[in-house]
Design an enzyme around this catalytic site. Structure first.
Site, PDB file in Angstrom:
ATOM      1  N   PHE A  22      55.113  17.619 -45.054  1.00  0.00           N
ATOM      2  CA  PHE A  22      54.010  16.688 -45.293  1.00  0.00           C
ATOM      3  C   PHE A  22      52.705  17.481 -45.329  1.00  0.00           C
ATOM      4  O   PHE A  22      52.463  18.318 -44.473  1.00  0.00           O
ATOM      5  CB  PHE A  22      53.965  15.664 -44.152  1.00  0.00           C
ATOM      6  CG  PHE A  22      53.374  14.335 -44.528  1.00  0.00           C
ATOM      7  CD1 PHE A  22      54.180  13.230 -44.740  1.00  0.00           C
ATOM      8  CD2 PHE A  22      52.003  14.183 -44.664  1.00  0.00           C
ATOM      9  CE1 PHE A  22      53.632  12.000 -45.072  1.00  0.00           C
ATOM     10  CE2 PHE A  22      51.449  12.960 -44.996  1.00  0.00           C
ATOM     11  CZ  PHE A  22      52.264  11.862 -45.197  1.00  0.00           C
ATOM     12  N   ALA A  56      55.172  15.789 -39.229  1.00  0.00           N
ATOM     13  CA  ALA A  56      54.834  16.225 -37.873  1.00  0.00           C
ATOM     14  C   ALA A  56      55.636  15.467 -36.817  1.00  0.00           C
ATOM     15  O   ALA A  56      55.944  15.999 -35.750  1.00  0.00           O
ATOM     16  CB  ALA A  56      53.345  16.043 -37.632  1.00  0.00           C
ATOM     17  N   PHE A  57      55.965  14.222 -37.128  1.00  0.00           N
ATOM     18  CA  PHE A  57      56.721  13.417 -36.162  1.00  0.00           C
ATOM     19  C   PHE A  57      58.084  14.041 -35.859  1.00  0.00           C
ATOM     20  O   PHE A  57      58.604  13.893 -34.745  1.00  0.00           O
ATOM     21  CB  PHE A  57      56.912  11.998 -36.733  1.00  0.00           C
ATOM     22  CG  PHE A  57      57.478  11.017 -35.756  1.00  0.00           C
ATOM     23  CD1 PHE A  57      56.684  10.457 -34.770  1.00  0.00           C
ATOM     24  CD2 PHE A  57      58.814  10.645 -35.815  1.00  0.00           C
ATOM     25  CE1 PHE A  57      57.201   9.558 -33.857  1.00  0.00           C
ATOM     26  CE2 PHE A  57      59.349   9.743 -34.908  1.00  0.00           C
ATOM     27  CZ  PHE A  57      58.544   9.197 -33.925  1.00  0.00           C
ATOM     28  N   GLU A  58      58.659  14.737 -36.828  1.00  0.00           N
ATOM     29  CA  GLU A  58      59.999  15.334 -36.659  1.00  0.00           C
ATOM     30  C   GLU A  58      59.943  16.715 -36.004  1.00  0.00           C
ATOM     31  O   GLU A  58      60.998  17.289 -35.680  1.00  0.00           O
ATOM     32  CB  GLU A  58      60.693  15.455 -38.021  1.00  0.00           C
ATOM     33  CG  GLU A  58      61.254  14.148 -38.571  1.00  0.00           C
ATOM     34  CD  GLU A  58      60.204  13.194 -39.101  1.00  0.00           C
ATOM     35  OE1 GLU A  58      59.181  13.674 -39.639  1.00  0.00           O
ATOM     36  OE2 GLU A  58      60.372  11.967 -38.953  1.00  0.00           O
ATOM     37  N   VAL A  81      48.190  16.487 -39.643  1.00  0.00           N
ATOM     38  CA  VAL A  81      48.125  15.034 -39.621  1.00  0.00           C
ATOM     39  C   VAL A  81      46.689  14.655 -39.971  1.00  0.00           C
ATOM     40  O   VAL A  81      45.749  15.024 -39.251  1.00  0.00           O
ATOM     41  CB  VAL A  81      48.529  14.465 -38.248  1.00  0.00           C
ATOM     42  CG1 VAL A  81      48.664  12.941 -38.331  1.00  0.00           C
ATOM     43  CG2 VAL A  81      49.841  15.074 -37.766  1.00  0.00           C
ATOM     44  N   ILE A  82      46.555  13.966 -41.104  1.00  0.00           N
ATOM     45  CA  ILE A  82      45.213  13.690 -41.630  1.00  0.00           C
ATOM     46  C   ILE A  82      44.965  12.186 -41.637  1.00  0.00           C
ATOM     47  O   ILE A  82      45.719  11.434 -42.253  1.00  0.00           O
ATOM     48  CB  ILE A  82      45.068  14.288 -43.049  1.00  0.00           C
ATOM     49  CG1 ILE A  82      45.338  15.800 -43.008  1.00  0.00           C
ATOM     50  CG2 ILE A  82      43.672  13.997 -43.607  1.00  0.00           C
ATOM     51  CD1 ILE A  82      45.385  16.468 -44.370  1.00  0.00           C
ATOM     52  N   THR A  86      47.575   7.484 -43.556  1.00  0.00           N
ATOM     53  CA  THR A  86      48.474   6.435 -43.066  1.00  0.00           C
ATOM     54  C   THR A  86      47.819   5.701 -41.899  1.00  0.00           C
ATOM     55  O   THR A  86      47.060   6.292 -41.141  1.00  0.00           O
ATOM     56  CB  THR A  86      49.797   7.062 -42.559  1.00  0.00           C
ATOM     57  OG1 THR A  86      50.539   6.049 -41.901  1.00  0.00           O
ATOM     58  CG2 THR A  86      49.560   8.187 -41.582  1.00  0.00           C
ATOM     59  N   HIS A  88      49.410   5.067 -39.462  1.00  0.00           N
ATOM     60  CA  HIS A  88      50.181   5.576 -38.324  1.00  0.00           C
ATOM     61  C   HIS A  88      49.615   6.885 -37.784  1.00  0.00           C
ATOM     62  O   HIS A  88      50.251   7.560 -36.994  1.00  0.00           O
ATOM     63  CB  HIS A  88      51.641   5.800 -38.729  1.00  0.00           C
ATOM     64  CG  HIS A  88      52.314   4.568 -39.221  1.00  0.00           C
ATOM     65  ND1 HIS A  88      52.274   3.374 -38.539  1.00  0.00           N
ATOM     66  CD2 HIS A  88      53.038   4.324 -40.336  1.00  0.00           C
ATOM     67  CE1 HIS A  88      52.949   2.462 -39.217  1.00  0.00           C
ATOM     68  NE2 HIS A  88      53.402   3.005 -40.315  1.00  0.00           N
TER      69      HIS A  88
END
Ligand code: INI
Length: 153
Positions: A22, A56-58, A81-82, A86, A88
């Site tokens: 991502f 990043a979640f994984e 993570v931007i 999202t 989220h």
């Protein structure tokens, strides 16, 4: 007083890198910065193993598995993570940071956090090798130092 400090020598160290696909145009720069830092501190790039995950979640699960494998002296986590990409954002940013800390404490292996959390793409670019340095290199340098700190305990 006795002092324990980690030096910044990477010779002989083996390090796992977990990177998210991502925002790969940013994360690729973090990977390059991390590799460059490792080599400039005396490491051999053949001693780096890079695993890609979707986002990043994984990252934490793979970081934990790499850390527990016994193959690596440390694991470096790289992602971006931007906010705005999202709704989220907060969940992804918080869970990845928490998960990385857990991976390190559970495995007993240094796991460093090179995941950018920014409000804009511009801020991410600034931290991926332009005017605010390269957070991938910073996370690698912390890993190199932590390996040497832990060795000295
Ligand atoms: N993952 C990222 O690495 N960065 C982001 O900015 C991001 N946003 O904004 O959504 C993101 N989301 C995907 C997430 O990490 C998981 O891959 C997905 O939710 C599947 O579990």
């Amino acid at each position: 007083m006795k002092r324990i400090e980690g030096n910044l020598t990477a010779a002989g160290q083996k390090i796992g890198i977990v990177a998210s696909r991502f925002n790969d145009f940013i994360v690729d720069r973090l990977i390059s910065g991390a590799e460059d830092c490792f080599v400039r501190h005396g490491g051999n790039s053949d001693d780096l193993t890079l695993t890609y995950v979707p986002g990043a979640f994984e990252i934490p699960l793979v970081a934990l598995k790499m850390a527990e494998s016994g193959k690596y002296d440390a694991v470096v986590c790289l992602g971006a993570v931007i906010r705005g990409a999202t709704p989220h954002f907060d969940m992804v940013a918080n869970e990845s940071a928490k998960g990385i800390a857990t991976a390190s404490l559970r495995s007993g292996v240094p796991v460093t956090n090179g995941i950018l959390t920014t409000d804009s793409i511009e801020q991410a670019i600034e931290r991926a090798g332009t005017k605010a340095g390269n957070k991938g290199a910073d996370a690698m340098l912390s890993a190199i130092e932590m390996i040497n700190v832990v060795k000295g305990l």
